[in-house]
Structure formats: C-alpha cells, structure tokens
Design an enzyme around this catalytic site. Structure first.
Site, mmCIF file in Angstrom:
data_model
loop_
_atom_site.group_PDB
_atom_site.id
_atom_site.type_symbol
_atom_site.label_atom_id
_atom_site.label_comp_id
_atom_site.label_asym_id
_atom_site.label_seq_id
_atom_site.Cartn_x
_atom_site.Cartn_y
_atom_site.Cartn_z
ATOM 1 N N LYS A 152 8.635 -3.425 29.894
ATOM 2 C CA LYS A 152 9.393 -4.294 28.927
ATOM 3 C C LYS A 152 10.285 -5.350 29.600
ATOM 4 C CE LYS A 152 13.054 -4.683 26.679
ATOM 5 N NZ LYS A 152 13.302 -6.182 26.542
ATOM 6 N N SER A 181 22.412 -3.344 32.566
ATOM 7 C CA SER A 181 23.832 -3.144 32.438
ATOM 8 C C SER A 181 24.172 -1.754 32.550
ATOM 9 C CB SER A 181 24.548 -3.847 31.172
ATOM 10 O OG SER A 181 23.973 -3.407 30.133
ATOM 11 N N GLY A 215 22.151 1.689 30.199
ATOM 12 C CA GLY A 215 21.762 2.531 31.034
ATOM 13 C C GLY A 215 22.400 3.901 30.541
ATOM 14 N N GLU A 250 19.373 1.487 37.668
ATOM 15 C CA GLU A 250 20.071 0.534 38.640
ATOM 16 C C GLU A 250 20.968 -0.199 37.585
ATOM 17 O OE1 GLU A 250 20.295 0.624 41.691
ATOM 18 O OE2 GLU A 250 18.643 2.139 42.167
ATOM 19 N N CYS A 293 23.667 -8.398 40.741
ATOM 20 C CA CYS A 293 24.230 -7.063 40.730
ATOM 21 C C CYS A 293 25.037 -7.002 41.970
ATOM 22 C CB CYS A 293 23.386 -5.866 40.349
ATOM 23 S SG CYS A 293 22.049 -5.966 41.425
ATOM 24 N N GLU A 334 32.448 -6.124 35.580
ATOM 25 C CA GLU A 334 31.486 -7.082 36.187
ATOM 26 C C GLU A 334 31.264 -8.247 35.147
ATOM 27 O OE1 GLU A 334 27.258 -5.893 35.712
ATOM 28 O OE2 GLU A 334 26.854 -6.495 37.721
HETATM 29 P P1 NAD Z 1 20.906 -5.468 29.661
HETATM 30 O O1 NAD Z 1 21.226 -3.821 29.739
HETATM 31 O O2 NAD Z 1 21.697 -6.040 28.494
HETATM 32 O O3 NAD Z 1 19.151 -5.421 29.521
HETATM 33 C C1 NAD Z 1 18.518 -4.814 30.648
HETATM 34 C C2 NAD Z 1 16.987 -4.648 29.714
HETATM 35 O O4 NAD Z 1 17.334 -3.252 28.814
HETATM 36 C C3 NAD Z 1 16.455 -5.555 29.189
HETATM 37 O O5 NAD Z 1 15.111 -5.775 29.128
HETATM 38 C C4 NAD Z 1 16.776 -5.128 27.557
HETATM 39 O O6 NAD Z 1 16.216 -5.774 26.486
HETATM 40 C C5 NAD Z 1 16.618 -3.762 27.619
HETATM 41 N N1 NAD Z 1 17.404 -3.036 26.541
HETATM 42 C C6 NAD Z 1 18.560 -3.305 26.047
HETATM 43 N N2 NAD Z 1 18.848 -2.387 25.105
HETATM 44 C C7 NAD Z 1 17.958 -1.342 25.233
HETATM 45 C C8 NAD Z 1 17.863 -0.054 24.716
HETATM 46 N N3 NAD Z 1 18.692 0.315 23.778
HETATM 47 N N4 NAD Z 1 16.812 0.725 25.174
HETATM 48 C C9 NAD Z 1 16.040 0.458 26.153
HETATM 49 N N5 NAD Z 1 15.970 -1.014 26.646
HETATM 50 C C10 NAD Z 1 17.092 -1.706 26.284
HETATM 51 O O7 NAD Z 1 21.018 -6.122 31.030
HETATM 52 P P2 NAD Z 1 21.149 -7.735 31.383
HETATM 53 O O8 NAD Z 1 21.963 -8.377 30.689
HETATM 54 O O9 NAD Z 1 19.492 -8.000 31.145
HETATM 55 O O10 NAD Z 1 21.240 -7.803 33.016
HETATM 56 C C11 NAD Z 1 22.291 -8.047 33.579
HETATM 57 C C12 NAD Z 1 22.913 -6.684 34.126
HETATM 58 O O11 NAD Z 1 21.832 -5.913 34.945
HETATM 59 C C13 NAD Z 1 24.251 -6.695 34.921
HETATM 60 O O12 NAD Z 1 24.914 -5.700 34.624
HETATM 61 C C14 NAD Z 1 23.628 -6.217 36.319
HETATM 62 O O13 NAD Z 1 24.585 -5.826 37.050
HETATM 63 C C15 NAD Z 1 22.333 -5.445 36.194
HETATM 64 N N6 NAD Z 1 21.660 -5.519 37.209
HETATM 65 C C16 NAD Z 1 21.538 -4.411 38.140
HETATM 66 C C17 NAD Z 1 20.659 -4.601 39.199
HETATM 67 C C18 NAD Z 1 20.672 -3.444 40.223
HETATM 68 O O14 NAD Z 1 19.610 -3.271 40.774
HETATM 69 N N7 NAD Z 1 21.716 -2.492 40.198
HETATM 70 C C19 NAD Z 1 19.774 -5.744 39.471
HETATM 71 C C20 NAD Z 1 20.007 -7.038 38.639
HETATM 72 C C21 NAD Z 1 20.830 -6.560 37.617
#
Ligand code: NAD
Length: 481
Positions: A173, A227, A231, A248, A282, A380
């Site tokens: 997804k 995020s 997570g 992550e 990130c 962040e």
């Molecule tokens: P997000 O958490 O909003 O979404 C990430 C994914 O999770 C998306 O595909 C989203 O649709 C899905 N999602 C949302 N709600 C969910 C649920 N209830 N159940 C299952 N899946 C769900 O994050 P974002 O805005 O897409 O990305 C930005 C974040 O990602 C930042 O916090 C950044 O630090 C982090 N990030 C971390 C790393 C790492 O490796 N540590 C790398 C890149 C980005």
C-alpha cells in the site's frame, strides 16, 4: 481524458468505485492520472491472494526469485529517465534527485536478487553426541508493505525486494500522494515474471485499507515507514495477532559543527542535509548544533548559500529545490515557522514563493537563535526548515545532539579525528555521519534508528533478512534413515 490505473490483485487489474487524481505539486493544474481508491474489501481480497500464492513462492527455486528481481531491476534502470520524470512530477523532487532515486531502486532490486541465492543456514554439532543441529531461514509469510510519500520508489523497493527474495508474498500500500511510481514498480515486477498473487498493489487511504493490512490474522508481518503517530497505531492493531512489525518513523537529526570545521564543507553538508529533497526526508539535518567560535561565520555563509538556491518547478533545468509536496504540508511548515518566531527564534527565508505555475513553493528557512527545548527542535517539521542551536563547546554539542526523543541519523563536521571518533561512539543515533550530510545512505548496509525513530529489525543490506525470515532449528539423530 485522464488515464486510470487500477489496483493489482492476484495478478489482475482490479478497478475501484472511486478514483483519486494524482496532482503535480509543481503545477496543481497538472493531473498525471487517476488511481484506484481501494476499499477494505480490496485489501481483504489482496491478503487472500497473497495467502494463496504463499506456498508456491516460498518453495520456489531461489533462482526463480533472483531472476524476477534482476529482470525487474534491469527495466527500472533502463527506464530511469522516464520514471525519474514521473517521480519528480508526482512528488516534487528535482529531476536529478528523482532519477537518482529511481536508479537506487534498481540497484536495490538487483542486490536482493543476489541475496535470494545467499540465504544460507548454519550447522553445528549438538551437545548430545552424534546429533546434528541445523538452523535454516524460512519466509515470514504474508507481508504488508506500507510506505510514505517522500521516497515513492526507493522505500517500496527496499521493503518489497527482500520480502520477495526470501520467499514472502506481499500486499503493498503506497502513500496516497504518490501512486504513480508504486504502480509502475508493481507492474514491472508483474511483467518480470512474478506468479499471480505474489505481489499485490492496493492503493487507497490508510484509514480505509490500513486496518485490514495490519489487523488481519492472515498477515504475518507489517513493514511500515511513515510518521510516529501512524506507526504507533500500527503497533496497536498488530498486537492482537502477534504480527511481526518493522516500523521506520521520524527523525530530528542533529548536525554538529565544531570550531575547527572547514567552513565550506560545513555549509555544503548543512545545505544538502537540511534542504535537499525540500527537507522532506526522515534523515534531514533539522537541528544544526554549532559551537561558539564558528557560529556567526557559519550562519552568515549558510544564509547566503540557502538564499542563492533556485526554488522552482521540479522538472525545470537548474532547479535546486522543488516544491513542498502538498498544501497541507506547506501549511504545517508555515505553522512551525510561526511557532518558532513566537518562541523567540529569528526566521530567515521561509516565505511562500510565486512561480509561473501554481505550486506549493516555499523558500528554505533557517531559524537562528534557538534552544533545544523550542518546538522547532522537538517536533519533526518535515519541510525545508532547519534551526541553529549555539553551544559553548563539543561536550555541550554532544549532549544537545543526543537530547531528542528520536535517534535516526546524526552528523558532525570537524577536522579532528579524536572528536569524530568520540562522536561516533557516543552519539545515540542509529546512523552517524562524519563530514557528510545526515541524509544519503548506502543500500547494502543496515538502515534504521533508535527510540521513537525505529522499532523492529533493521532494514536494507543483508540485515533485511532478520525481518523477512523466521529461523527454524532442526535436530537430526545419528544414523537417521
Ligand atoms: P504517514 O504516517 O502519514 O503515512 C505513511 C503510510 O501509512 C501511508 O501509506 C499512509 O496511507 C499509511 N497509513 C496511514 N494511516 C494508516 C493506518 N491507520 N493503518 C495503516 N496505514 C496507514 O506518513 P507520511 O506523511 O506519508 O510520511 C512522512 C513521515 O514518514 C515522516 O514522519 C517521516 O519522518 C517518515 N519517514 C520515515 C523514514 C524512515 O525510514 N525512518 C523514511 C521516510 C519517511
């Protein structure tokens, strides 16, 4: 008419009732295509297809798995210009950044194709005379891969490639904002010879699709990047079935600049680390921890360099920083800048920019005169925003660097080998950089952080095997027929 891309379930294109436009952040009048808006029943169907395909793929020859990944890698690499253009258009990275990410995805697929052939076990003498003990690695099972928008092709590749290499089946997804590269990668692997159901693509919102992908008893593992809030939610939904998780999450990465640093190196490392990929990484250097003796020279030089950067359409020649990914992320960046001002910081840059096309353009922002307790240094921001924290000496710099709930990446710029070594040993981040930006990593070594940044086994390189396999210990009696 706008073209449409369906979900891919059990090897087939599956249309949905609703469709989501994929909008270019450099020009919001440009719609790339419409993508399926999957439902929870699509997710259930995909999990079922992955479950049905599992035993065939788990017992497939490693040669078959290696060949599929290698063929997929070759196509990704051959189409790097075209896919890089798509990535820049849907996410807003500059063309060189986007093309680099596509090539990285190709290298990752190739690397894990090779790893499929290296899934060796161990053998050891038993403590009971004559018995033989073996330890082998078996696939984890059905894995949900859930990815963020900021690396639309590389992050999916570094989860999907090891999952497939070790014999797992996948439901993927992608983030709602970047279905384009996700669809291309899934289609490439399908055409590279994956049996039906081994890799399924379900596009849609986390709210609708997520609960099935993380809460189903038929899912054995969830590999997630995104995020902290999402997570933590996934941790809760996976617990009832004891589903294995790899999370992550965010970062608040410090870059320490010491008095003895080469000023040009320090400015370049900070510029690339803080504002590369529009700061939407990130691993971005969002906290610049600078000792007193170089502080003023560093801040002046970084301000000049930052203000000289060309911000514009991601696909224009010469653009050094593309737009912010969408309107709500832009508003979030601005809110954090307003709070930083309210809490006493001096904001340089950070204004909205007008360009010939309607996009989400923000000038890079440096917040000067901050302390580590200010909101801009705790949360962040995930945009082109960095804050400078002035410290007296190396000892204070190290303490400030480690004072964060996150622990993904950290960096230091210094000419002192002693200081660099001390920092490497005492930094509490998962990845430490000396005289290179906090962002920018290799694909054949482990990636991950500590505390709120990561949970579960490391990603990437040979360490990826720890998440995607389960260990079996077998005892064989002497003289067994
Ligand atoms: P997000 O958490 O909003 O979404 C990430 C994914 O999770 C998306 O595909 C989203 O649709 C899905 N999602 C949302 N709600 C969910 C649920 N209830 N159940 C299952 N899946 C769900 O994050 P974002 O805005 O897409 O990305 C930005 C974040 O990602 C930042 O916090 C950044 O630090 C982090 N990030 C971390 C790393 C790492 O490796 N540590 C790398 C890149 C980005």
């Amino acid at each position: 008419m706008t073209s449409r891309r369906s979900n891919i379930i059990g090897g087939r294109d599956v249309a949905s009732e609703q469709w989501t436009p994929n909008v270019n952040p450099s020009d919001t009048s440009d719609v790339i295509a419409e993508y399926a808006h999957g439902s929870s029943s699509d997710a259930e169907e995909a999990v079922g297809a992955a479950r049905d395909a599992l035993s065939g793929w788990a017992f497939a020859s490693p040669q078959q798995r290696a060949d599929v990944l290698d063929r997929g890698a070759n196509e990704v690499i051959r189409r790097a210009d075209e896919l890089g253009e798509l990535l820049a258009r849907e996410e807003g990275k500059t063309l060189p950044e986007a093309r680099g990410e596509v090539l990285r995805a190709g290298q990752i697929l190739k690397y894990h194709g090779g790893q499929a052939l290296r899934n060796a076990g161990e053998i050891i003498d038993s403590v009971r005379p004559g018995l033989e003990v073996t330890m082998t690695r078996e696939p984890l099972g059905v894995v949900s891969v859930i990815t963020p928008w900021n690396f639309p092709i590389a992050i999916p590749a570094w989860k999907i490639a090891p999952a497939l290499a070790y014999g797992n089946t996948v439901v993927f997804k992608p983030a709602e904002l970047v279905p384009g590269c996700a669809w291309e990668q899934a289609d490439i692997l399908r055409r590279a010879g994956l049996p039906e159901g081994v890799l399924n693509l379900v596009m849609g919102t986390g709210r609708e699709v997520g609960p099935v992908l993380t809460g189903s008893a038929d899912v054995d593992g969830v590999s997630f990047t995104g995020s902290v809030t999402t997570g933590e939610g996934i941790l809760a939904t996976t617990t009832p079935h004891r589903t294995r998780v790899q999370l992550e999450m965010g970062g608040k990465n410090p870059l320490v600049v010491l008095d003895d640093a080469d000023l040009d190196v320090a400015v370049d490392v900070a510029l690339q680390g803080a504002f590369g990929a529009t700061g939407q990484r990130c691993t971005a250097s969002s906290r610049l921890v600078v000792t007193d003796g170089i502080h003023d020279r560093f801040v002046a030089a970084l301000t000049d360099a930052m203000q000289a950067w060309r911000v514009g359409d991601a696909r224009d020649d010469g653009t050094q920083m593309g737009p912010v990914v969408n309107a709500s992320q832009l508003e979030q960046d601005e809110r954090y800048l307003a709070v930083a001002r309210d809490e006493g910081g001096e904001v340089r840059g950070g204004e909205r920019l007008k360009r010939p096309t309607a996009g989400h353009y923000l000038a890079p922002a440096l917040v000067v005169g901050t302390t580590n307790t200010m909101t801009v240094n705790r949360d962040e921001v995930f945009g082109p925003v960095a804050a400078v924290i002035r410290v007296a000496d190396f000892e204070e710099a190290l303490a400030v660097a480690n004072d964060t709930e996150f622990g993904l990446s950290s960096g230091i710029v210094t000419r002192s080998l002693a200081a660099a070594s001390h920092f490497r040993r005492h930094s509490t981040a998962g990845m430490v950089m000396v005289n290179v930006p906090t962002a920018g990593v290799d694909y054949h070594v482990p990636f991950g952080g500590r505390r709120a940044s990561s949970c579960g086994p490391r990603e990437q390189g040979s360490y990826a095997r720890d998440f995607f396999t389960v260990v079996k210990t077998s005892y064989v009696a002497p003289g067994s027929p």
